[in-house]
Each structure stands twice: as C-alpha cells, then as structure tokens.
Design a protein around this motif. Structure first.
Motif, PDB file in Angstrom:
ATOM      1  N   GLU A 152       0.828  -1.203   0.000  1.00  0.00           N
ATOM      2  CA  GLU A 152       0.000   0.000   0.000  1.00  0.00           C
ATOM      3  C   GLU A 152       0.870   1.263   0.000  1.00  0.00           C
ATOM      4  OE1 GLU A 152       0.037  -2.180   2.622  1.00  0.00           O
ATOM      5  OE2 GLU A 152      -0.071  -1.109   4.538  1.00  0.00           O
ATOM      6  N   ASP A 153       2.123   1.135   0.423  1.00  0.00           N
ATOM      7  CA  ASP A 153       3.005   2.301   0.439  1.00  0.00           C
ATOM      8  C   ASP A 153       3.442   2.726  -0.961  1.00  0.00           C
ATOM      9  OD1 ASP A 153       2.833   2.214   3.161  1.00  0.00           O
ATOM     10  OD2 ASP A 153       4.728   1.129   3.424  1.00  0.00           O
ATOM     11  N   ASP A 154       3.302   1.805  -1.930  1.00  0.00           N
ATOM     12  CA  ASP A 154       3.676   2.134  -3.310  1.00  0.00           C
ATOM     13  C   ASP A 154       2.550   2.831  -4.059  1.00  0.00           C
ATOM     14  OD1 ASP A 154       6.238   0.808  -3.372  1.00  0.00           O
ATOM     15  OD2 ASP A 154       5.140  -1.086  -3.289  1.00  0.00           O
ATOM     16  N   ILE A 155       1.372   2.887  -3.420  1.00  0.00           N
ATOM     17  CA  ILE A 155       0.182   3.372  -4.122  1.00  0.00           C
ATOM     18  C   ILE A 155      -0.172   4.785  -3.672  1.00  0.00           C
ATOM     19  CG2 ILE A 155      -2.305   2.973  -4.442  1.00  0.00           C
ATOM     20  CD1 ILE A 155      -1.706  -0.042  -4.086  1.00  0.00           C
ATOM     21  N   VAL A 156      -0.448   5.644  -4.624  1.00  0.00           N
ATOM     22  CA  VAL A 156      -0.939   6.981  -4.304  1.00  0.00           C
ATOM     23  C   VAL A 156      -2.316   7.132  -4.953  1.00  0.00           C
ATOM     24  CG1 VAL A 156      -0.490   9.467  -4.392  1.00  0.00           C
ATOM     25  CG2 VAL A 156       1.423   7.851  -4.390  1.00  0.00           C
ATOM     26  N   VAL A 157      -3.272   7.603  -4.160  1.00  0.00           N
ATOM     27  CA  VAL A 157      -4.642   7.768  -4.624  1.00  0.00           C
ATOM     28  C   VAL A 157      -4.884   9.235  -4.977  1.00  0.00           C
ATOM     29  CG1 VAL A 157      -7.058   7.699  -3.820  1.00  0.00           C
ATOM     30  CG2 VAL A 157      -5.497   5.817  -3.276  1.00  0.00           C
ATOM     31  N   GLY A 158      -5.722   9.499  -5.966  1.00  0.00           N
ATOM     32  CA  GLY A 158      -6.058  10.884  -6.305  1.00  0.00           C
ATOM     33  C   GLY A 158      -7.305  10.954  -7.162  1.00  0.00           C
ATOM     34  N   ALA A 159      -7.846  12.164  -7.306  1.00  0.00           N
ATOM     35  CA  ALA A 159      -9.037  12.338  -8.141  1.00  0.00           C
ATOM     36  C   ALA A 159      -8.595  12.577  -9.571  1.00  0.00           C
ATOM     37  CB  ALA A 159      -9.876  13.504  -7.626  1.00  0.00           C
ATOM     38  N   GLY A 160      -8.474  11.522 -10.341  1.00  0.00           N
ATOM     39  CA  GLY A 160      -8.050  11.669 -11.733  1.00  0.00           C
ATOM     40  C   GLY A 160      -6.540  11.585 -11.873  1.00  0.00           C
ATOM     41  N   PHE A 161      -6.105  11.398 -13.128  1.00  0.00           N
ATOM     42  CA  PHE A 161      -4.694  11.141 -13.385  1.00  0.00           C
ATOM     43  C   PHE A 161      -3.811  12.376 -13.271  1.00  0.00           C
ATOM     44  CE2 PHE A 161      -5.591   7.272 -16.310  1.00  0.00           C
ATOM     45  CZ  PHE A 161      -5.880   6.524 -15.190  1.00  0.00           C
ATOM     46  N   GLN A 162      -4.392  13.553 -13.528  1.00  0.00           N
ATOM     47  CA  GLN A 162      -3.506  14.718 -13.614  1.00  0.00           C
ATOM     48  C   GLN A 162      -2.718  14.954 -12.335  1.00  0.00           C
ATOM     49  OE1 GLN A 162      -6.312  17.576 -15.451  1.00  0.00           O
ATOM     50  NE2 GLN A 162      -4.850  17.663 -17.121  1.00  0.00           N
ATOM     51  N   ASN A 163      -3.383  14.831 -11.183  1.00  0.00           N
ATOM     52  CA  ASN A 163      -2.679  15.036  -9.907  1.00  0.00           C
ATOM     53  C   ASN A 163      -1.622  13.974  -9.688  1.00  0.00           C
ATOM     54  OD1 ASN A 163      -4.671  17.065  -8.891  1.00  0.00           O
ATOM     55  ND2 ASN A 163      -5.979  15.305  -9.281  1.00  0.00           N
ATOM     56  N   LEU A 164      -1.955  12.755 -10.088  1.00  0.00           N
ATOM     57  CA  LEU A 164      -1.023  11.654  -9.866  1.00  0.00           C
ATOM     58  C   LEU A 164       0.195  11.810 -10.761  1.00  0.00           C
ATOM     59  CD1 LEU A 164      -3.727   8.862  -9.652  1.00  0.00           C
ATOM     60  CD2 LEU A 164      -2.528   9.969  -7.764  1.00  0.00           C
ATOM     61  N   LEU A 165      -0.034  12.306 -11.967  1.00  0.00           N
ATOM     62  CA  LEU A 165       1.101  12.531 -12.865  1.00  0.00           C
ATOM     63  C   LEU A 165       1.999  13.647 -12.329  1.00  0.00           C
ATOM     64  CD1 LEU A 165      -0.642  12.122 -16.351  1.00  0.00           C
ATOM     65  CD2 LEU A 165       0.892  10.513 -15.207  1.00  0.00           C
ATOM     66  N   GLN A 166       1.384  14.659 -11.692  1.00  0.00           N
ATOM     67  CA  GLN A 166       2.181  15.721 -11.048  1.00  0.00           C
ATOM     68  C   GLN A 166       3.171  15.118 -10.054  1.00  0.00           C
ATOM     69  OE1 GLN A 166       2.020  18.928 -11.534  1.00  0.00           O
ATOM     70  NE2 GLN A 166       0.052  19.270 -12.532  1.00  0.00           N
ATOM     71  N   VAL A 167       2.664  14.207  -9.232  1.00  0.00           N
ATOM     72  CA  VAL A 167       3.513  13.584  -8.225  1.00  0.00           C
ATOM     73  C   VAL A 167       4.623  12.784  -8.910  1.00  0.00           C
ATOM     74  CG1 VAL A 167       3.566  11.843  -6.396  1.00  0.00           C
ATOM     75  CG2 VAL A 167       1.665  13.471  -6.513  1.00  0.00           C
ATOM     76  N   LEU A 168       4.237  12.018  -9.911  1.00  0.00           N
ATOM     77  CA  LEU A 168       5.225  11.199 -10.626  1.00  0.00           C
ATOM     78  C   LEU A 168       6.314  12.078 -11.239  1.00  0.00           C
ATOM     79  CD1 LEU A 168       5.927   8.299 -11.533  1.00  0.00           C
ATOM     80  CD2 LEU A 168       4.674   8.769 -13.639  1.00  0.00           C
ATOM     81  N   ILE A 169       5.904  13.186 -11.849  1.00  0.00           N
ATOM     82  CA  ILE A 169       6.868  14.092 -12.487  1.00  0.00           C
ATOM     83  C   ILE A 169       7.912  14.557 -11.476  1.00  0.00           C
ATOM     84  CG2 ILE A 169       7.109  16.422 -13.457  1.00  0.00           C
ATOM     85  CD1 ILE A 169       4.415  15.890 -14.936  1.00  0.00           C
ATOM     86  N   ALA A 170       7.449  14.827 -10.259  1.00  0.00           N
ATOM     87  CA  ALA A 170       8.378  15.309  -9.231  1.00  0.00           C
ATOM     88  C   ALA A 170       9.374  14.224  -8.829  1.00  0.00           C
ATOM     89  CB  ALA A 170       7.606  15.797  -8.011  1.00  0.00           C
ATOM     90  N   LEU A 171       9.084  12.977  -9.171  1.00  0.00           N
ATOM     91  CA  LEU A 171       9.931  11.867  -8.723  1.00  0.00           C
ATOM     92  C   LEU A 171      10.842  11.324  -9.816  1.00  0.00           C
ATOM     93  CD1 LEU A 171       7.246   9.888  -6.692  1.00  0.00           C
ATOM     94  CD2 LEU A 171       9.148  11.182  -5.738  1.00  0.00           C
ATOM     95  N   ARG A 304       4.074  15.612   1.318  1.00  0.00           N
ATOM     96  CA  ARG A 304       3.325  16.694   1.948  1.00  0.00           C
ATOM     97  C   ARG A 304       3.167  17.925   1.056  1.00  0.00           C
ATOM     98  NH1 ARG A 304       3.396  15.769   7.790  1.00  0.00           N
ATOM     99  NH2 ARG A 304       3.538  13.509   7.766  1.00  0.00           N
ATOM    100  N   ALA A 305       3.871  17.943  -0.044  1.00  0.00           N
ATOM    101  CA  ALA A 305       3.729  19.082  -0.951  1.00  0.00           C
ATOM    102  C   ALA A 305       2.584  18.868  -1.950  1.00  0.00           C
ATOM    103  CB  ALA A 305       5.033  19.319  -1.707  1.00  0.00           C
ATOM    104  N   TYR A 306       1.962  17.671  -1.925  1.00  0.00           N
ATOM    105  CA  TYR A 306       0.869  17.376  -2.868  1.00  0.00           C
ATOM    106  C   TYR A 306      -0.375  16.951  -2.104  1.00  0.00           C
ATOM    107  CZ  TYR A 306       4.571  17.673  -6.241  1.00  0.00           C
ATOM    108  OH  TYR A 306       5.609  18.134  -6.990  1.00  0.00           O
ATOM    109  N   ASN A 307      -1.365  17.814  -2.058  1.00  0.00           N
ATOM    110  CA  ASN A 307      -2.562  17.509  -1.289  1.00  0.00           C
ATOM    111  C   ASN A 307      -3.397  16.419  -1.932  1.00  0.00           C
ATOM    112  OD1 ASN A 307      -2.234  19.363   0.837  1.00  0.00           O
ATOM    113  ND2 ASN A 307      -2.774  21.023  -0.564  1.00  0.00           N
ATOM    114  N   GLN A 308      -4.088  15.692  -1.077  1.00  0.00           N
ATOM    115  CA  GLN A 308      -5.005  14.657  -1.559  1.00  0.00           C
ATOM    116  C   GLN A 308      -6.212  15.331  -2.203  1.00  0.00           C
ATOM    117  OE1 GLN A 308      -6.533  11.723  -2.920  1.00  0.00           O
ATOM    118  NE2 GLN A 308      -4.818  11.119  -1.662  1.00  0.00           N
ATOM    119  N   THR A 309      -6.666  14.801  -3.323  1.00  0.00           N
ATOM    120  CA  THR A 309      -7.810  15.397  -4.004  1.00  0.00           C
ATOM    121  C   THR A 309      -9.056  14.517  -3.965  1.00  0.00           C
ATOM    122  OG1 THR A 309      -6.849  14.494  -6.027  1.00  0.00           O
ATOM    123  CG2 THR A 309      -6.530  16.842  -5.625  1.00  0.00           C
TER     124      THR A 309
END
Lengths: 425, 425
Positions: A152-171, A304-309
């Motif tokens: 479960e630590d490998d998984i990030v939840v979000g409302a739609g792909f755009q937010n999740l891609l933001q997180v991925l881009i930062a990584l 913590r820089a990416y809020n849950q949506t």
C-alpha cells in the motif's frame, strides 16, 4: 487524422459546446500552436479549413473571429443534449456512458451511507497519499487482477490522473521528454507540457513513454505480447520510464493473456495508472498510481507538498466495496453484458455494411470503427438520425466510431440498421 | 523562525510521522535545497543541528542517515496519535480540527443522501469547470459574504487549491515569479515551482503575489484596510497579479470591515480562492477560484485540458446545502462558539502567563501564540502533559501556538492552567 484536422476538430468542438461563442476572437496562431503543440503550418491549415467551412472569418491585422454559423452549431448541439434529443436522433451510438442495466448505483449508495456514518474520519482531513484501508484493498485488487505485487506504500490515490502525474513528475529525474500514443491525450500532455516536458507522439526515443496497452486505438486494439516484451526491454535497456495507463483492461475480451507491463518489468522503470470511474460510476473520481520500484522513499519526502484530491467519503466507501468483493462481481456482470452487446453490434454491422466501408474492431472496449469507402457515403451516413462519433472527416479517410456502451441491447440492431440502412426486410 | 530551523523542523516532522525511518538515507543537500527552496548554507546548518540533536549521522562520502533515536521519536508520536494519547497528554491544544459541538455532519449526511438519489447526474461525468448549480450558488455566496460580483462562468471548482492554481498558471502570462507570505505554503509553492516559477517570500516585486489577508500569521493577524488598498494599487500600477486566499475569513472576529481584495480591485488583476473544507467538514474537499476579470474566454479555450477533481456527489450536495441557506446558519453557529472559546482561552492565558512570555493574538482564527521569555521556560512548558503547536524552538525566539478549535470549551481553562501552571489555588 491529419494534424490540421486535429486543430479543426478541437475548435469546432469548442464552438459546439458553446465555449467559443459567435463574435469572439479565436486564439492567435501562436497561442494555438502552444495549446495544441502543433506546427504553425498545421494551425494555419486548420484555421483555413474552419474559415472555408464558414465557422470563422479573418479580420486583417486583428485575427480570426467566430461566425454566427458556429453559434448556431453550438445551439443545435445544446438542444440535442437536452430535451430535443429524441427529435433529432432516434438512437445514440456516440455517447460513451454507462448502461443502466448494470449500474451499481444502488449498491454504491449503501456503501456511501455507511461511509458517511464514520464520524471520526469525516471530521478529520485526508491522508496525503490516500486512505490507508483503500490503498491496501487496491494492492489486493491489482495482485489478483494484474499480477502486480506491491504494498500500500507504493500506491498513491487521487481524483483523476492529472494530480497523480504531477507527483510522478516530481519523482522522475532525467530528460524532460514524453511520448503519448495520440493527440487525444490532451489532459496528460498538458500536465507534462506545463512541467517543462517536450511532448511527442509514438516516439520510442522519449525518456517517458505513455501507453494504454489495453486500448491502443479507439476501436480497442490490444497490445500484443511480443510488443509488450519489446517495450519493456526497450525501457529497461535505455532507462526509459513507462507510464502504463490500464484504461479498459477490465473490458479486454480476447482470450489471450494481457499481462501488465508493471508485472512484466517487476515495477522497474514502470508506473501503473488505474481508475475506478469506468468500473464503479462515472461520477466517482478515484484513480491511483503505483509508483515505480525504488522511488517510495523519495515520495515519502515530498508527499506533503501534494494535497489529496479524492473525496474522503468516497475513498472509505470504495475500500469497503472492494473488501466485500463487489467490484469483481460487478465487473463480471458488466463484462458479460458488454461482450454480448459488442457481438450484437458487430453482427448488425456485418449484416448492413455491404461494401460501404471497412469495419475496424479490436479486442477491448465497446466501440467499433467503420472506415467509409468514400466521403459521400460518410456524408450520407452521418445525416441519419443516429448519433455517432467521428474519428476522421477527411476526404481520404473518413471514419466513424460506434459505441454500444450506453444504448440498450435490444435497440442496437435497429440503430445500426437505420444508420447503415441496407438491410432488406 | 530562521531558515535552517525550517529545514530542521521539516525533516524532524517526517521522522515523527514515520516517513523517514531509522536507517534510511537523508536527501542529499542538493535535493533538500531544491525541495525546500532554501540556500545550501541553511540546509547544512539544519542538518548539523539534526546531527547535533542525535537524529541523523553522517557517513563520509555517502551522506546522512536517520538514527534509531529518530525512529523512537516516530514511534512515540505514533503511539500518541492512537490509543496512548490519554496517557501522554491530558489535553490537546495542538490539533486544528473541528469541535464536534458544532459539526454539521448530520445535516450533511442528509444532503449527501439526496445527492446520491440523482441517478442521471451520477451516471455521467463531471463538468470540467464544476457543476453549474454549485457555481451559481457560489456566485451568490461570495456576493453576499465578500461583495464579489461575478457570474458562475468566472468560477472554477476543484478538490483543493493545487488543481485550481494549475489552471490559473495556464492563464497568466508574464514573468514567472511569485511571492508567498511564508515558507509554510509548501503545497502552493511546489505547484508554482513545478511550473517553472521562481518562488520568493514577502517580495512585492514578484509578478504574482499570494496573500491570505484574513490570516497573515498563525495567530490570526488580519490585513489592515490601508495595507489592502496599498496592495491593490501596487498590483494595478505594476500589472501584478494578486492571488487572494480567503482562508479563515469566516472566523475574523474584529469589528472592522475586511473587504476582499477581489472586490476592491473589481476583480482586475486578482484571483480569489475559497474553500468549504473549513466551514462544512474537513473531509469535504471542495474549493473554488474566481478567475481575474478578462480571462474567462481564455479559460473556455483551455478548460478541457484540466479535468475536474471534486467529487460530483459532494458538489451536488453542497449546491443544495448552500441554496437552502444552511452554510450561513452553520457559520453563524460556529463563529459564536469559536469566539467564546477564543475569549475563554485568552482569559486563561492572561491569568496564568505572569511574565513567562508574551501573548500574540490577532483578530481571526482559533489560535493564540505565546513567545516565551526564554528557552528554559519553553522547555519546561512543552514537557507538560498538554499537546501544543511549536512555531519556533530556537533559543532566542521560542514560541508555542495554542489552538482552541478542537478542545471542548469547558476544558480550556484547566488545560491552559496545567500548561502554564502558575495559578494559585
């Protein structure tokens, strides 16, 4: 579709939706270049075609403006989408929506009510990464369905792909180049472009490669096993990152296995995107990303820089819904219905097509495309009172798309017959 | 707080939360520089302080690693946040949460149930911009409460500010510089930094100026009318863009008017951010932005590139909740309670402070800060079994923050007395 047609269709759709109203100024050529990431020539050709068809007119040294005709197109569409649908179209093979016959709304309501009773959780803020119980259930879900072993630590939840891609881009370090399958991925491309990425299409040399293996074309072509292996090898050998968007995997009807790229690579250099909107309810916007192996610790530092949506109550409801096994049952039920509908539609097309064009059919989804034999056949067919999708309206390659997702099963044959209109009765 | 302390606190919090575990490698100095946008010297000083306090250790030519001590801090915190709270802390003045006494959860449940009955809407996807009925109600709401005249077309709804800022960024031309009030705005700063902006703090020369006029400091200082006028003039004269984050405006208890900057400028060069999480329920993530005047048409052109993130059922429920006037009534009820609690806490501090420090109190929110007279007093106080926020733990300027938002009103006096401990009984 040619690139200038992308430009043409993009702005025509905006006019139809009423977002570009009669009298308003079109974006400058330069803005359009930027928004759609196309060449100046393609923009000019697209605009010229819009002008030729009477949708826009040019004012010297000022720019292009939307005509009254475009305004009327918009109004017609508006009416169509409200009460007048029945008058204009007898059947709808255009909408990619949910068939009420298999809706799980009643069940979902019960789970939402139960979630809304969890006072403690509703009176506190969401977890940055997504509710932990939901992430655990998602880990179980992808293990069973997609052979993916992750925590479960490998998984990030979000409302739609755009937010999740933001997180991925930062990584993801490395060259800022990404390849998408087609220009249809506006939203994803925008996210990457805004982050300074150079976006291209079907370009194996890009550092990041975005793919939808279960739905490579609008008519549901599925990536072959050989191509999957090649892509994984290519990514590993070149240290590229694959973003595997698992869209429509639940509706792959082929008998061949469709292993996830994530499982094939063991999660190395691969991120996996999944969504529940298609399989639960269109209005439930809960998606997730499984991070590539090895970036979890980095993620912990930046999360913590990416809020849950995603809505917390919907996350709670979905966790319980998954835990109780409803999603697997629901998907089975949907698959059964959609497979049947697809086959009814295929038969109806076969019975009516007779030389009018060529049927394009893949192994997934609820859509079948027809590449018309010529433009005049295309023009005749789209005048029928059956709403269809238009993939390409060029003279050389006009193609329509029929979806059986929303129409009731017992109306499919009548709709297709009316559209293609050659059945002798 | 000094910059190196920001670094120190940021990583200590990650350790406490268990996100940086014993044995794991700290980010490199360069990564830390990038994540927190601070100078190399500040990073080095922060790391040195963490090492001096035993939380990390250095391995030559490899980097810094988290010690076992940090692991224990994490575990303690973990226990604290679960069942052991009562043992360690008798009272909690740290959590900024909702007082159950004024929760509208019961009412909210009813509206959610009603929203979940709207079958047609739940079986279709969301509007890119947000549900139209909700946007209409928000336009009414800001007209009454913030004197803002706008139409529903100027409003974009989303789950949290980050998505809305993405949209805004795509609409604002000009120099990519932004100023935030403090380093606490991690999430907003990250969004802008990822979009290529240069982030600074309290810098009037930035092209974009982010302000929270109703909550300028953690102890609720409110921007004066004069400062508001100056800021608006400054933005208009220099063609800067103000982003007005209206956080805590509902809880400004001063008698002076606090007109919105958006209303003062008529929406020229100003974007307005509002959220319902604080006033409805923490778990309801619905925020909105009112776009600056003149960019609406541009927005229509790009909106399809930005997906809606807010839950559709929650949007439907909120629209109805607003329409029925519940939010205004609920805010009135909350204001009454919080104002009373604040005043009880202020009196309790006054009665117990006696030279231990200086009380910092603004006109909004539920928090009061105490700047301790020296570090030893600070150290003694934070050992009391009362959980408090720590704004600054430096020797010169140690400051704690007390919040009365979650604690029940009849326990405030006892908690403050125990914390400051000087009342003669």
């Amino acid at each position: 579709m040619k690139v200038y047609e992308t430009v043409y269709n993009y702005y025509l759709n905006l006019m139809k939706a009423g977002d570009l109203k009669a009298g308003s100024k079109m974006p400058s050529l330069r803005e359009c270049e930027k928004v759609l990431n196309v060449s100046r020539t393609s923009v000019e050709n697209g605009y010229l075609q819009l002008a030729a068809d009477g949708y826009i007119y040019s004012v010297e040294k000022v720019g292009f403006f939307v005509t009254e005709l475009a305004g009327r197109v918009g109004k017609q569409e508006e009416k169509k989408s409200t009460e007048k649908t029945i008058n204009k179209y007898k059947f709808d093979l255009a909408i990619i929506g949910e068939d009420r016959q298999v809706s799980c709304l009643n069940l979902w309501r019960r789970y939402m009510k139960s979630a809304l009773r969890q006072e403690d959780r509703l009176l506190s803020y969401s977890d940055y990464q997504g509710e932990k119980d939901l992430r655990k259930e998602i880990a179980n879900y992808v293990r069973k369905r997609r052979n993916i072993i992750c925590s479960e630590d490998d998984i990030v939840v979000g409302a739609g792909f755009q937010n999740l891609l933001q997180v991925l881009i930062a990584l993801i370090p490395g060259e800022k180049t990404i390849s998408f399958p087609t220009k249809d991925f506006f939203d994803g491309a925008t996210t990457f472009r805004n982050a300074g990425f150079n976006v291209s299409y079907r370009n194996k040399e890009s550092h990041v490669i975005y793919v939808t293996p279960s739905y490579m074309t609008k008519w549901g072509e599925v990536m072959t096993m050989q191509r999957r292996r090649e892509l994984c090898d290519h990514a590993l050998n070149n240290n590229h990152l694959i973003i595997e968007d698992d869209y429509q995997n639940e509706f792959v009807f082929s008998s061949k296995p469709t292993p996830s790229l994530y499982a094939l690579t063991g999660g190395v250099n691969t991120a996996f995107l999944g969504s529940f909107s298609r399989v639960v309810l269109p209005s439930v916007r809960i998606s997730f990303i499984i991070l590539p192996k090895g970036v979890k610790e980095e993620y912990d530092k930046i999360k913590r820089a990416y809020n849950q949506t995603a809505s917390k109550s919907e996350q709670i409801a979905l966790a319980q819904f998954l835990r109780d096994g409803h999603l697997n049952r629901h998907i089975k039920k949907m698959r059964r219905l959609y497979e049947e509908k697809r086959s009814v539609m295929e038969q109806a097309i076969n019975a009516n097509l007779s030389g009018k064009g060529e049927m394009l059919i893949g192994e997934s989804g609820m859509e079948i495309a027809i590449r018309m034999k010529d433009k005049s056949t295309f023009d005749k067919i789209i005048k029928q009172p059956v709403s269809v999708g238009i993939l390409d309206n060029s003279h050389e390659n006009s193609t329509i798309l029929l979806s059986c997702s929303k129409i009731e099963i017992d109306k499919i044959d009548e709709a297709v017959t009316l559209l293609l209109g050659s059945k002798s009765k």
